[in-house]
Design an enzyme around this catalytic site. Structure first.
Site, PDB file in Angstrom:
ATOM      1  N   ASP A  20      57.958  54.109  82.933  1.00  0.00           N
ATOM      2  CA  ASP A  20      58.654  53.060  83.648  1.00  0.00           C
ATOM      3  C   ASP A  20      58.502  53.364  85.134  1.00  0.00           C
ATOM      4  O   ASP A  20      58.416  54.518  85.548  1.00  0.00           O
ATOM      5  CB  ASP A  20      60.130  53.052  83.234  1.00  0.00           C
ATOM      6  N   SER A  21      58.481  52.311  85.927  1.00  0.00           N
ATOM      7  CA  SER A  21      58.254  52.471  87.365  1.00  0.00           C
ATOM      8  C   SER A  21      59.429  53.146  88.056  1.00  0.00           C
ATOM      9  O   SER A  21      59.275  53.757  89.103  1.00  0.00           O
ATOM     10  CB  SER A  21      58.054  51.106  88.005  1.00  0.00           C
ATOM     11  N   GLY A  35      65.892  43.212  82.770  1.00  0.00           N
ATOM     12  CA  GLY A  35      67.182  42.610  83.114  1.00  0.00           C
ATOM     13  C   GLY A  35      68.012  42.190  81.922  1.00  0.00           C
ATOM     14  O   GLY A  35      68.864  41.312  82.012  1.00  0.00           O
ATOM     15  N   ASP A  79      62.604  50.736  73.766  1.00  0.00           N
ATOM     16  CA  ASP A  79      62.938  52.114  74.148  1.00  0.00           C
ATOM     17  C   ASP A  79      64.434  52.155  74.372  1.00  0.00           C
ATOM     18  O   ASP A  79      65.036  51.149  74.772  1.00  0.00           O
ATOM     19  CB  ASP A  79      62.239  52.513  75.450  1.00  0.00           C
ATOM     20  N   CYS A 136      68.106  59.958  53.992  1.00  0.00           N
ATOM     21  CA  CYS A 136      67.206  60.335  55.088  1.00  0.00           C
ATOM     22  C   CYS A 136      66.330  61.527  54.708  1.00  0.00           C
ATOM     23  O   CYS A 136      66.776  62.434  54.005  1.00  0.00           O
ATOM     24  CB  CYS A 136      68.028  60.662  56.323  1.00  0.00           C
ATOM     25  N   CYS A 174      68.612  66.448  57.659  1.00  0.00           N
ATOM     26  CA  CYS A 174      69.221  66.014  56.393  1.00  0.00           C
ATOM     27  C   CYS A 174      68.718  66.816  55.202  1.00  0.00           C
ATOM     28  O   CYS A 174      69.424  66.960  54.210  1.00  0.00           O
ATOM     29  CB  CYS A 174      69.001  64.516  56.203  1.00  0.00           C
TER      30      CYS A 174
END
Lengths: 370, 370
Positions: B92-93, B215, B265, B303, B308
């Site tokens: 990410d920037s 956003g 993410d 799981c 687990c």
């Protein structure tokens, strides 16, 4: 029945190779036991310990009694199941912790009353209840309650504590019910050779599965430590394992192996690891320091651990600097690997009758600190 | 050249399977990217991420610029070498962090001046310098500098920020030099459909390798969030990957997959993990709580993760209670596995045209919180 076998004794030296048989497999000695005081070798998973070659780990009855409580672990099917570690476990009785951590302790020949250092709750332990606790934990090697004095300690009190330790050892032996648990005797006697001798001889006569040297590294000067160790080992039988409790740094371990010690435990690999200090073949290295900002070499160029195969000092420094937990993990893991690898090299050197040469080379490189 | 291929589109639904080709291999979508903000997915090793099936992780140019600095990572041979992660990385920037973490920021059409939240040092970033940083990091998918506004935001300012985001996207595209890095466009426009539409159309015309919806999850009510997402996705091309930044909880991911989102993410698996809260197939479980003292079941009985398969809730609770770092690790690891496993199940359900059934069953079990 003696579960220990001396495989090989070094030519012209006291150091030896051994095999200690437990219910969960055999342990090659000399060995180092990573410490999982509260049922976890700090920051490491059982898988990482196995991959590093840990053959046995240590845990602590005092800590587990206080948290999470013995009942929980018993219901989990024992400590091995609880923590998912399926190789041997040695549990310390917690005698040392009662005398170093607990609040308001009161000792008598019967046992010891103390307040938990966590919540102040009062507990009463006797030699018999400590054996029962370790029976419930299901550990493979168990230790009797003893009274460990600090340095310096006057001879009168050292003698009282030593005699109480002998008496408690006798009661502990009588209290053991599970045949497959190995019970060790602990030699106390502070810095007094005659007390150490008396204690060792009394314990040897009772015939334990192994003998621990207690009350070492409790504040005494270094030269005194080696003397105490030497004369104590002199009174222990050749055919039983010898365990030097709570020791130590690589140089201490090497010295003690040369005296004929077979087993070690110490918190330093993980404690130093969490502080960002790595043990390496050329000395200790504090990776959080600024000289490592752009140092792209591994912690130890001669090491084969996951950390050294994958990460640079620069990355590890960044992790510590940025408070990333992965940093604590990776340096702790490296350190545990380093200690276990040291023991592999020690065993190999003994096998080849080359321990003095190994010691000289190791210390020459190691003391040339970075 | 389009590096994305839609493999299969679900019958009567917007959700689809895709493959995104990068310099370090292809990524199966819909996918979840564990977040390694500072070059470490908190508490986890790269090996654990690989074993959990992470196909791509996210890191953050803003954080790495401040610590350890781009020069260090460049000298290490790039971020992959530095952190020893050899699968794809999206960076990410840092636009979002500049607007949420940095002190005293001042934004202009040229770029943004801000003070580091760590040491107060002043930095100046432009769209071009942010591309250069990500070029130095060597990440596989890179994001342009954008201006992300918080909720609520007046339409006038939302429009200014949106137009600046478009302008910066154009400058970012012109600044990209490495052909093998994929550059995504980021759609802004706050909660205003006409602004979102204008932004999306302008970016689509510029032709990016993928499109991110920015956003979202900035404080808006839930129903508004889904509306924004729906109408934004409506203006994005079918043949490019769509990435919903910073989202989210399992229920949010499932909802967004149904809108046709391909990439996600979020920090929640590791953040919740460090607080002792596990995601399970039957809801969230806060393992540090006392009901688990003697609960010897795994976190999630369905799981297959290391945690687990090896440890009980009782043991994990003990680790948290005793402040053992292994606790943070094991619950974080489980949570990351849970999210990655959720995406595997999502992809399988799409493949079989059974996403609505999967969604219904998953949510029914998941919402029946423990």
């Amino acid at each position: 029945m003696n579960r220990f076998r001396v495989i090989y004794t070094h030519k012209d030296s006291a150091c030896r190779l051994g095999k200690l048989q437990t219910a969960r497999g055999s342990i090659d000695t000399p060995c180092f036991m990573p410490v999982g005081t509260q049922g976890s070798v700090k920051t490491l998973s059982p898988r990482e310990l196995e991959e590093s070659g840990a053959g046995v780990i240590l845990s602590n009855a005092y800590h587990l009694l206080l948290r999470p409580g013995i009942e929980v672990i018993k219901k989990a099917g024992g400590l091995h199941n609880f923590m998912s570690w399926h190789r041997p476990i040695l549990t310390d009785s917690g005698g040392y912790q009662i005398f170093s951590l607990a609040l308001l302790r009161k000792i008598s020949d019967e046992g010891v009353v103390f307040q938990s250092h966590i919540d102040g709750l009062r507990h009463f332990l006797t030699p018999e209840s400590v054996i029962q606790i370790q029976d419930d934990l299901g550990s493979d090697i168990i230790m009797p309650l003893d009274e460990c004095v600090h340095y310096p300690c006057g001879k009168d009190y050292a003698e009282v504590a030593m005699r109480r330790t002998i008496d408690w050892a006798r009661r502990s032996k009588a209290a053991v019910s599970r045949n497959q648990q190995l019970l060790f005797g602990i030699v106390q006697g502070a810095t007094y050779e005659d007390l150490r001798k008396e204690c060792a001889q009394a314990l040897v006569e009772m015939d334990f599965d192994g003998f621990a040297v207690g009350g070492i590294s409790v504040g005494e000067p270094e030269n005194l430590r080696y003397n105490m160790l030497h004369f104590t080992v002199g009174y222990l039988p050749q055919d039983k394992p010898r365990y030097l409790m709570g020791v130590g740094l690589p140089e201490d371990i090497i010295e003690a192996v040369e005296c004929g010690i077979d087993m070690f435990d110490c918190v330093v690999p993980t404690r130093y690891g969490r502080n960002g200090t790595a043990f390496t073949s050329i000395g200790k290295l504090t990776v959080r320091n600024s000289p490592y900002i752009e140092d792209f070499r591994p912690l130890d160029e001669r090491c084969g651990c996951y950390t050294c195969k994958n990460f640079s000092r620069a990355y590890l420094r960044h992790l510590f600097n940025a408070s990333e937990i992965l940093g604590l993990r990776l340096v702790s893991w490296h350190n545990v690997y380093f200690f276990l690898d040291l023991m592999r090299k020690v065993r190999e050197a003994i096998k080849q009758d080359k321990f003095p040469e190994f010691k000289k080379e190791f210390l020459a490189a190691y003391n040339n600190s970075l």
